[in-house]
Structure formats: structure tokens, C-alpha cells
Design an enzyme around this catalytic site. Sequence first.
Site, PDB file in Angstrom:
ATOM      1  NE  ARG A  79      -3.599   0.083   2.401  1.00 20.95           N
ATOM      2  CZ  ARG A  79      -3.998   0.350   3.649  1.00 20.95           C
ATOM      3  NH1 ARG A  79      -3.917  -0.570   4.578  1.00 20.95           N
ATOM      4  NH2 ARG A  79      -4.476   1.532   3.942  1.00 20.95           N
ATOM      5  CG  ASN A 113      -9.246   8.150   3.298  1.00 23.06           C
ATOM      6  OD1 ASN A 113      -9.894   7.190   3.710  1.00 23.06           O
ATOM      7  ND2 ASN A 113      -9.680   8.946   2.344  1.00 23.06           N
ATOM      8  CG  HIS A 130      -8.773   5.130  11.152  1.00 24.74           C
ATOM      9  ND1 HIS A 130      -9.766   4.695  10.311  1.00 24.74           N
ATOM     10  CD2 HIS A 130      -9.341   5.228  12.383  1.00 24.74           C
ATOM     11  CE1 HIS A 130     -10.885   4.544  11.001  1.00 24.74           C
ATOM     12  NE2 HIS A 130     -10.664   4.873  12.253  1.00 24.74           N
ATOM     13  CB  CYS A 141      12.405   3.487  21.775  1.00 24.99           C
ATOM     14  SG  CYS A 141      12.564   3.884  20.012  1.00 24.99           S
ATOM     15  CB  THR A 198     -16.881   6.440   5.099  1.00 24.28           C
ATOM     16  OG1 THR A 198     -16.734   5.416   6.107  1.00 24.28           O
ATOM     17  CG2 THR A 198     -17.973   7.409   5.519  1.00 24.28           C
ATOM     18  CB  SER A 199     -18.553   1.139   4.305  1.00 24.96           C
ATOM     19  OG  SER A 199     -17.517   1.002   5.264  1.00 24.96           O
ATOM     20  CG  ASN A 223     -20.869   5.635  -0.481  1.00 26.78           C
ATOM     21  OD1 ASN A 223     -20.740   4.788  -1.363  1.00 26.78           O
ATOM     22  ND2 ASN A 223     -20.253   5.536   0.683  1.00 26.78           N
TER      23      ASN A 223
HETATM   24  C1  BJW Z   1     -17.070   5.673  -3.210  1.00 27.05           C
HETATM   25  C2  BJW Z   1     -16.295   5.673  -4.341  1.00 27.05           C
HETATM   26  C3  BJW Z   1     -16.272   6.842  -5.069  1.00 27.05           C
HETATM   27  C4  BJW Z   1     -16.097   3.760  -3.478  1.00 27.05           C
HETATM   28  N1  BJW Z   1     -16.987   7.887  -4.655  1.00 27.05           N
HETATM   29  N2  BJW Z   1     -17.778   6.722  -2.812  1.00 27.05           N
HETATM   30  C5  BJW Z   1     -19.246  -3.513  17.405  1.00 27.05           C
HETATM   31  C6  BJW Z   1     -19.891  -2.300  17.469  1.00 27.05           C
HETATM   32  C7  BJW Z   1     -19.195  -1.129  17.509  1.00 27.05           C
HETATM   33  C8  BJW Z   1     -17.813  -1.131  17.459  1.00 27.05           C
HETATM   34  C9  BJW Z   1     -17.175  -2.330  17.383  1.00 27.05           C
HETATM   35  C10 BJW Z   1     -17.873  -3.502  17.370  1.00 27.05           C
HETATM   36  N3  BJW Z   1     -16.978  -4.522  17.297  1.00 27.05           N
HETATM   37  C11 BJW Z   1     -15.736  -4.001  17.269  1.00 27.05           C
HETATM   38  C12 BJW Z   1     -15.843  -2.674  17.309  1.00 27.05           C
HETATM   39  C13 BJW Z   1     -14.760  -1.714  17.294  1.00 27.05           C
HETATM   40  C14 BJW Z   1     -14.070  -1.633  15.953  1.00 27.05           C
HETATM   41  C15 BJW Z   1     -15.084  -1.576  14.810  1.00 27.05           C
HETATM   42  O1  BJW Z   1     -15.609  -0.528  14.450  1.00 27.05           O
HETATM   43  N4  BJW Z   1     -15.374  -2.687  14.155  1.00 27.05           N
HETATM   44  C16 BJW Z   1     -16.380  -2.733  13.089  1.00 27.05           C
HETATM   45  C17 BJW Z   1     -15.874  -3.622  11.985  1.00 27.05           C
HETATM   46  C18 BJW Z   1     -17.683  -3.157  13.678  1.00 27.05           C
HETATM   47  N5  BJW Z   1     -13.318  -0.393  16.012  1.00 27.05           N
HETATM   48  C19 BJW Z   1     -12.116  -0.317  16.547  1.00 27.05           C
HETATM   49  O2  BJW Z   1     -11.550  -1.300  16.978  1.00 27.05           O
HETATM   50  C20 BJW Z   1     -11.513   1.066  16.654  1.00 27.05           C
HETATM   51  N6  BJW Z   1     -10.981   1.282  17.946  1.00 27.05           N
HETATM   52  C21 BJW Z   1     -11.751   1.274  19.028  1.00 27.05           C
HETATM   53  O3  BJW Z   1     -12.943   1.061  18.988  1.00 27.05           O
HETATM   54  O4  BJW Z   1     -11.067   1.581  20.179  1.00 27.05           O
HETATM   55  C22 BJW Z   1     -11.725   1.377  21.420  1.00 27.05           C
HETATM   56  C23 BJW Z   1     -11.259   0.063  21.927  1.00 27.05           C
HETATM   57  C24 BJW Z   1     -10.024  -0.003  22.517  1.00 27.05           C
HETATM   58  C25 BJW Z   1      -9.578  -1.189  23.041  1.00 27.05           C
HETATM   59  C26 BJW Z   1     -10.365  -2.338  22.912  1.00 27.05           C
HETATM   60  C27 BJW Z   1     -11.596  -2.256  22.270  1.00 27.05           C
HETATM   61  C28 BJW Z   1     -12.032  -1.036  21.776  1.00 27.05           C
HETATM   62  C29 BJW Z   1     -10.343   1.236  15.690  1.00 27.05           C
HETATM   63  C30 BJW Z   1     -10.767   1.156  14.261  1.00 27.05           C
HETATM   64  C31 BJW Z   1      -9.537   1.265  13.360  1.00 27.05           C
HETATM   65  C32 BJW Z   1      -9.877   1.039  11.897  1.00 27.05           C
HETATM   66  N7  BJW Z   1      -8.653   0.882  11.167  1.00 27.05           N
HETATM   67  C33 BJW Z   1      -8.691   0.733   9.715  1.00 27.05           C
HETATM   68  C34 BJW Z   1      -7.256   0.409   9.224  1.00 27.05           C
HETATM   69  C35 BJW Z   1      -6.395   1.672   9.266  1.00 27.05           C
HETATM   70  C36 BJW Z   1      -5.036   1.431   8.763  1.00 27.05           C
HETATM   71  C37 BJW Z   1      -5.025   1.031   7.330  1.00 27.05           C
HETATM   72  O5  BJW Z   1      -5.383   1.824   6.444  1.00 27.05           O
HETATM   73  O6  BJW Z   1      -4.641  -0.120   7.071  1.00 27.05           O
HETATM   74  O7  BJW Z   1      -9.192   1.920   9.125  1.00 27.05           O
HETATM   75  S1  BJW Z   1      -9.823  -0.521   9.146  1.00 27.05           S
HETATM   76  C38 BJW Z   1     -10.334   0.366   7.709  1.00 27.05           C
HETATM   77  O8  BJW Z   1     -11.743   0.717   7.825  1.00 27.05           O
HETATM   78  C39 BJW Z   1      -9.565   1.683   7.748  1.00 27.05           C
HETATM   79  C40 BJW Z   1     -10.619   2.658   7.309  1.00 27.05           C
HETATM   80  O9  BJW Z   1     -10.254   3.978   7.702  1.00 27.05           O
HETATM   81  C41 BJW Z   1     -11.855   2.135   7.967  1.00 27.05           C
HETATM   82  C42 BJW Z   1     -13.136   2.614   7.339  1.00 27.05           C
HETATM   83  O10 BJW Z   1     -13.237   2.195   6.027  1.00 27.05           O
HETATM   84  P1  BJW Z   1     -13.875   3.153   4.947  1.00 27.05           P
HETATM   85  O11 BJW Z   1     -13.022   4.333   4.756  1.00 27.05           O
HETATM   86  O12 BJW Z   1     -15.293   3.410   5.281  1.00 27.05           O
HETATM   87  O13 BJW Z   1     -13.736   2.275   3.629  1.00 27.05           O
HETATM   88  P2  BJW Z   1     -14.682   1.093   3.062  1.00 27.05           P
HETATM   89  O14 BJW Z   1     -13.874   0.320   2.102  1.00 27.05           O
HETATM   90  O15 BJW Z   1     -15.345   0.365   4.145  1.00 27.05           O
HETATM   91  O16 BJW Z   1     -15.827   1.886   2.281  1.00 27.05           O
HETATM   92  C43 BJW Z   1     -15.564   2.635   1.112  1.00 27.05           C
HETATM   93  C44 BJW Z   1     -16.849   3.328   0.699  1.00 27.05           C
HETATM   94  O17 BJW Z   1     -16.560   4.169  -0.393  1.00 27.05           O
HETATM   95  C45 BJW Z   1     -17.955   2.373   0.255  1.00 27.05           C
HETATM   96  O18 BJW Z   1     -19.156   2.742   0.894  1.00 27.05           O
HETATM   97  C46 BJW Z   1     -18.059   2.614  -1.257  1.00 27.05           C
HETATM   98  O19 BJW Z   1     -19.393   2.505  -1.755  1.00 27.05           O
HETATM   99  C47 BJW Z   1     -17.573   4.025  -1.366  1.00 27.05           C
HETATM  100  N8  BJW Z   1     -16.949   4.383  -2.625  1.00 27.05           N
HETATM  101  N9  BJW Z   1     -15.715   4.382  -4.459  1.00 27.05           N
HETATM  102  C48 BJW Z   1     -17.745   7.761  -3.515  1.00 27.05           C
HETATM  103  N10 BJW Z   1     -15.552   6.907  -6.207  1.00 27.05           N
HETATM  104 ZN    ZN Z   2      13.053   1.958  18.876  1.00 28.85          ZN
END
Ligand code: BJW
Ligand code: ZN
Length: 257
Positions: A79, A113, A130, A141, A198-199, A223
Site C-alpha cells: 500500500r 484515510n 486512523h 522505544c 465511507t461505508s 457515496n
Molecule cells: C465511493 C467511491 C467513489 C467507493 N466515490 N464513494 C461492534 C460495534 C461497535 C464497534 C465495534 C464492534 N466490534 C468491534 C468494534 C470496534 C471496531 C469496529 O468498528 N469494528 C467494526 C468492523 C464493527 N473499532 C475499533 O476497533 C476502533 N478502535 C476502538 O474502537 O477503540 C476502542 C477500543 C479499545 C480497546 C479495545 C476495544 C475497543 C479502531 C478502528 C480502526 C480502523 N482501522 C482501519 C485500518 C487503518 C489502517 C489502514 O489503512 O490499514 O481503518 S480498518 C479500515 O476501515 C480503515 C478505514 O479507515 C476504515 C473505514 O473504512 P472506509 O473508509 O469506510 O472504507 P470502506 O472500504 O469500508 O468503504 C468505502 C466506501 O466508499 C464504500 O461505501 C463505497 O461505496 C464508497 N466508494 N468508491 C464515492 N468513487
Molecule cells: Zn526503537
Amino acid sequence: MHPSWDVEELADALPRAAAVLRAAERVAVMTGAGVSAESGLATFRGAGGLWEGHRVEDVATPFAFRRDPALVWRFYNLRRANLREARPNPGHDALVKLEERLGPERFTLITQNVDNLHRAAGSRRVLELHGNLTRVRCTGCQRVDDRGTEALDDMPRCSCGALLRPDVVWFHEMLPDGIWEESARAVASCNCFLVAGTSAIVYPAAGLIDTARRVGAKVIEVNLEPTEASGRVDVGLYGASGQVLPRLVELLPHASM
Ligand code: BJW
Ligand code: ZN
């Protein structure tokens, strides 16, 4: 969907969304991977959302990194390499214009992003929920360095000897100190929350939509298609963000509002 119906819908919704934006004293925007799709970066879910058969939920976790750091680093190095070719698209540019028209007091850009494209386009203040793909963090460290898009090893190490990790937020991890609070504050004090590409399934980011609704802000969604959030938004603009966002911003007055 019938194409003419589609076009009509967007044509009706665009002026309504512009009226909401014009009436807002303060605007917050949150972007997701869809906004960078037209820059050639893959989204996480949906078509092409798998990487070597792994779901993002399986590689973007601290457990995955502990189990197989080389696998996780291959995912991130790929990536990081893709970033080299990626350039901002008209959707990013439109958000720069929106910031310029509203001014920093009235505008906050929050992004999920990690690709730097908002900054590359010229957005001045970007709250990265994120983390960032070009930065690395030492698991020993804790030192953070920006390594750009240079090719890194599958097991890159810090000068202290410990393994480096990408400075991004994985599932089960907390969002960066201060950034989450600042984002939540901006949304709680906005009158219009524009959510693009975002989804809306990953929390706590997706929860900002509920924050906006709680304070009576209008929510606009951009979206390709309806999402988890669509039932909770005031105006849905369904089309590619690289086309919809410029059209939306064009409907706003040029001088400071
Ligand atoms: C277009 C288009 C075009 C396409 N024009 N549109 C149950 C309930 C609630 C919460 C949770 C739960 N179970 C677990 C959780 C917590 C969890 C979570 O949310 N899980 C879900 C899966 C349910 N969240 C976490 O763990 C977060 N931390 C947290 O809660 O801390 C508290 C905690 C601490 C200790 C213990 C427990 C809890 C952290 C979340 C971190 C997410 N990280 C990522 C990776 C980042 C690094 C990397 O890039 O590799 O972030 S995952 C990934 O998803 C990335 C994104 O930022 C994130 C969101 O994705 P996004 O941007 O929405 O993309 P897509 O692909 O999903 O959607 C794209 C959209 O675009 C689509 O809708 C298309 O239609 C559209 N599209 N082309 C317009 N041209
Ligand atoms: Zn170090």
C-alpha cells in the site's frame, strides 16, 4: 437502477445539499477510502476489498501483527508503494475549495484515510483518525518517523533493535490522542456534517454521524451507493465523489459566506 432516474435524483439532491451547506455556520467533513478510489487506491470493502484473500479485519489488528509481522508488513509495504503513483483527484480538490471558502474557523476536515492525499491537494488542517501510512512507530522505544514511500523490509527494525510497525490505528486500538477529541468537538459544534466515501461501519468514526444528529446538525452523505448511514442522513448524493463534490462546491457562492 435506471440511469435517467439516477441523474434526476442527484440533480434534485444537489441543490438541497448546497442549501444546507450555505445555511451552515460551521461545517465538518469526514472522508473515507471511497474519496481516494478515483486516485487509484483500493477501498477496504466491496469489490477488490480483499488482499491475498485476507479481509482487512484479519490483517489490520495487533493480533495479526504479533502472529505474522512479515505478512502484515507485506500488506502495508504494498500500500505504501501504491501511494507513490497516487495523486489527489477532483474530490480532494473540491474539499480544498470548501475550506478556502469557509475559512479555518468554520471548517474541519476529518479523515479515516491514511494516504496523505488531502494534504497533497492543499487541505491545510486535516485530522487523521486512523494514522498515516508513511509513518512508522517503534514497538520498543515508541519513536515515530516519517519514512515516505521508500521500500521497507518485511521485518523493518528501529535503531534500538525493536520491530517497527506502521503508525496506523488497527482494530481494537485507541484513536490517536487528541485527534479523536478534536474531531468529536468539531462535529458537536457543526451545523452541517458532510460524510463522503465511507461505508460507515467502523467505529468510533461512524458514531460521529450520531453525534451530528444529536446536536441537530444536518448530515449529507456522498457515496457511490447507499450505506449503513443512509437511513440517518438528511441528503444523500449518490455518485462518484470526484464528480459529486466539485458539483456541490460549485453551487456555493464564491465570496466568503
Ligand atoms: C465511493 C467511491 C467513489 C467507493 N466515490 N464513494 C461492534 C460495534 C461497535 C464497534 C465495534 C464492534 N466490534 C468491534 C468494534 C470496534 C471496531 C469496529 O468498528 N469494528 C467494526 C468492523 C464493527 N473499532 C475499533 O476497533 C476502533 N478502535 C476502538 O474502537 O477503540 C476502542 C477500543 C479499545 C480497546 C479495545 C476495544 C475497543 C479502531 C478502528 C480502526 C480502523 N482501522 C482501519 C485500518 C487503518 C489502517 C489502514 O489503512 O490499514 O481503518 S480498518 C479500515 O476501515 C480503515 C478505514 O479507515 C476504515 C473505514 O473504512 P472506509 O473508509 O469506510 O472504507 P470502506 O472500504 O469500508 O468503504 C468505502 C466506501 O466508499 C464504500 O461505501 C463505497 O461505496 C464508497 N466508494 N468508491 C464515492 N468513487
Ligand atoms: Zn526503537
